[in-house]
Design a protein around this motif. Structure first.
Motif, short mmCIF file in Angstrom:
data_model
loop_
_atom_site.label_atom_id
_atom_site.label_comp_id
_atom_site.label_asym_id
_atom_site.label_seq_id
_atom_site.Cartn_x
_atom_site.Cartn_y
_atom_site.Cartn_z
N GLY A 199 6.17 0.85 -8.99
CA GLY A 199 4.84 0.75 -8.41
C GLY A 199 3.99 2.83 -7.88
N LYS A 205 3.25 2.84 0.47
CA LYS A 205 4.50 2.26 0.55
C LYS A 205 5.42 1.76 1.93
CE LYS A 205 3.60 -0.67 -2.91
NZ LYS A 205 3.55 -1.32 -4.21
N ILE A 293 6.27 10.64 -16.96
CA ILE A 293 7.25 9.19 -17.31
C ILE A 293 6.28 8.14 -16.78
CG2 ILE A 293 8.40 8.05 -15.67
CD1 ILE A 293 10.38 10.44 -14.13
N ASN A 317 8.59 -5.55 -5.57
CA ASN A 317 7.59 -4.90 -5.15
C ASN A 317 7.05 -3.92 -5.88
OD1 ASN A 317 5.19 -2.26 -3.07
ND2 ASN A 317 4.51 -5.39 -4.18
N GLU A 324 0.04 -2.04 -17.46
CA GLU A 324 -1.37 -2.30 -18.31
C GLU A 324 -1.21 -1.44 -19.48
OE1 GLU A 324 -0.89 -0.26 -15.14
OE2 GLU A 324 -2.24 -0.92 -13.86
N GLY A 350 3.10 -7.71 -3.95
CA GLY A 350 2.08 -7.12 -4.32
C GLY A 350 0.82 -7.65 -5.31
N ASP A 352 -0.86 -5.86 -7.35
CA ASP A 352 -0.20 -5.57 -8.86
C ASP A 352 0.71 -6.21 -9.84
OD1 ASP A 352 -2.60 -3.31 -10.16
OD2 ASP A 352 -1.73 -2.68 -8.56
N THR A 353 2.40 -6.51 -8.72
CA THR A 353 2.88 -7.46 -9.20
C THR A 353 2.78 -8.65 -9.88
OG1 THR A 353 4.30 -5.82 -6.99
CG2 THR A 353 5.70 -7.53 -9.28
P1 ADP Z 1 1.12 -3.66 -5.79
O1 ADP Z 1 0.20 -3.67 -6.48
O2 ADP Z 1 1.54 -4.46 -5.96
O3 ADP Z 1 2.13 -2.93 -4.46
P2 ADP Z 1 1.26 -0.71 -7.09
O4 ADP Z 1 -0.17 -0.89 -6.96
O5 ADP Z 1 2.13 -0.13 -6.65
O6 ADP Z 1 1.90 -2.23 -7.31
O7 ADP Z 1 2.23 -0.82 -8.20
C1 ADP Z 1 1.13 -1.26 -9.82
C2 ADP Z 1 0.87 0.05 -10.36
O8 ADP Z 1 1.48 1.26 -10.77
C3 ADP Z 1 0.38 0.13 -11.97
O9 ADP Z 1 -0.82 0.46 -11.80
C4 ADP Z 1 1.22 0.74 -12.27
O10 ADP Z 1 0.13 1.86 -13.74
C5 ADP Z 1 1.49 1.94 -11.22
N1 ADP Z 1 3.19 2.66 -12.29
C6 ADP Z 1 3.99 2.30 -11.68
N2 ADP Z 1 5.26 3.45 -12.38
C7 ADP Z 1 4.26 4.05 -12.93
C8 ADP Z 1 4.36 5.75 -13.08
N3 ADP Z 1 5.66 5.79 -13.94
N4 ADP Z 1 3.45 6.21 -12.66
C9 ADP Z 1 1.98 6.23 -13.48
N5 ADP Z 1 1.76 4.68 -12.63
C10 ADP Z 1 2.51 3.98 -12.16
#
Ligand code: ADP
Ligand code: MG
Length: 402
Positions: A199, A205, A293, A317, A324, A350, A352-353
């Protein structure tokens, strides 16, 4: 646990039910009814018990008078009425004397949906700062309070933690199921216990990571979370999302020192370049200044697969990358593919997960999905939530445990 709906004598009572009906709405239409459908279990139970039901929920963010226009619960009323095949009354001012009159005149089996609790925030934040007087006023609409909005239980808001002070209170069946899911799988997990943390933002977190580190055998990092840890180790991450706040960096360093043997780091990444918009696979040690990245590479996924195949409990999570965008959804898809071979070992949490799970076509493959979003993470971090605490403090006078 005695403060559960199934242990209460609620027959014929007037029940205030705090649901999570915070669904996406566009142009007056509910785009995704999942949360409404999930709420039906408790509502149907109350109907079977001949209750008179007053339903509360928040919807969206209300910061101004203008926000109210887009965030009425009226579309939810229409959807709920259709699903239950039943008339649902609606009151657009929670605190109005006319609303109280409707509530007090409800007949067994009748339902009154109240307007968005967050409308109470304009102008005086009567919902989002816990306001006892408002809670008492709402409590006067019923005889029993049922909290079913697990996903809101981390908020010390009037409609979540306030009402239970004034009424015999309990958790609804949805909230109970969410608690059981997390307690059964994560409070005393079968070992080896592996956590996948991906994420975006590490500071959102940190509390849950710290708590899980005390329990897990392996912490597999990916996404922006991995970047922050790698940055704290001194690696160049180019323009990648990371947290470079010195206090956070030093906290991450000390976690990596304390729990050294538990950490697993990415070996490679899919990066895009700010230079020329190309996408490449790179080793983590070879990231350059212009790189960003965006996803986790195949070597990393293979390394993580070995650990996952040998785990008995897995909590995931956060996504492996920017799922996206279609060029960067591969890492997340591959991890879900691996986990779908042994879904019974897997707990998923989570916001977004779960969106990624749906968007990438894996929803039906898993059972243990905690839908609480931020509440799920806070529950794992602290072992309880303010809304649940408020119910537990209630001594259930008057309404007897059977
Ligand atoms: P959750 O809502 O399930 O707790 P997060 O919001 O932390 O999860 O994670 C999902 C988000 O993390 C997504 O919007 C995704 O685009 C972003 N994400 C994942 N990897 C990267 C990365 N390498 N760089 C930027 N954003 C990232
Ligand atoms: Mg998120």
């Amino acid at each position: 646990m005695k403060q559960l709906l199934k242990n209460m004598n609620i027959n014929n009572k007037r029940v205030i039910l705090r649901c999570d009906l915070n669904v996406p709405i566009k142009d007056g239409n509910v785009l995704d009814e999942t949360k409404i459908i999930k709420s039906l279990e408790t509502i149907n139970y109350l109907l079977k018990e001949n209750c008179k039901i007053v339903i509360l929920s928040h919807l969206g963010r209300i910061k101004s008078e203008e926000d109210k226009k887009q965030n009425s619960l009226e579309p939810v009323r229409i959807s709920l009425a259709k699903l239950l095949n039943k008339e649902i009354k609606f009151a657009n001012d929670i605190l109005a004397p006319s609303t109280k009159e409707i509530a007090l005149n409800l007949q067994p089996g009748e339902i009154l949906l109240l307007e968005n609790t967050r409308f109470l925030d304009i102008p005086n934040k009567l919902e989002s700062t816990l306001n006892e007087k408002t809670a008492k006023q709402i409590a006067e609409l019923g005889e029993i309070f049922v909290l079913d909005a697990f996903a809101s239980s981390h908020r010390s808001h009037t409609s979540v933690v306030g009402i239970s002070k004034f009424l015999p209170s309990c958790l609804g069946s949805l909230a109970e199921a969410e608690l059981n899911l997390l307690n059964n799988h994560l409070s005393n997990p079968k070992k080896p216990f592996t956590v996948i943390m991906g994420g975006a933002k590490v500071n959102d977190k940190l509390a849950v990571i710290k708590s899980l580190l005390t329990k897990c055998d392996h912490l597999l990092l990916s996404g922006g979370i991995a970047n922050s840890f790698l940055y704290a180790l001194g690696l160049n991450l180019g323009e990648s999302l990371k947290n470079d706040n010195p206090e956070i960096v030093s906290e991450l360093q000390s976690l990596m020192l304390t729990y050294k043997e538990k950490f697993a780091f990415p070996l490679d990444a899919i990066v895009s370049s700010t230079y020329n918009n190309t996408t490449n696979i790179k080793s983590i040690g070879k990231i350059e200044d212009n790189d960003i990245i965006k996803d986790t590479g195949a070597k990393t996924i293979a390394k993580y697969k070995d650990i996952l195949d040998n785990s008995e409990t897995i909590f995931i999570n956060g996504t492996m990358g920017v799922y996206e965008e279609k060029e960067f959804k591969n890492g997340t898809t591959e991890i879900f593919n691996i986990l779908s071979k042994y879904p019974e070992k897997v707990v998923i949490g989570g916001g977004d997960t779960i969106s990624a799970l749906n968007n990438l076509g894996f929803r039906g493959k898993f059972e243990n999905i905690s839908s609480g979003g931020g509440a799920t993470l806070e529950f794992i971090a602290n072992g309880t939530l303010p809304g649940i605490e408020a119910i537990m403090e209630d001594d259930g006078i008057e309404v007897l445990d059977l």
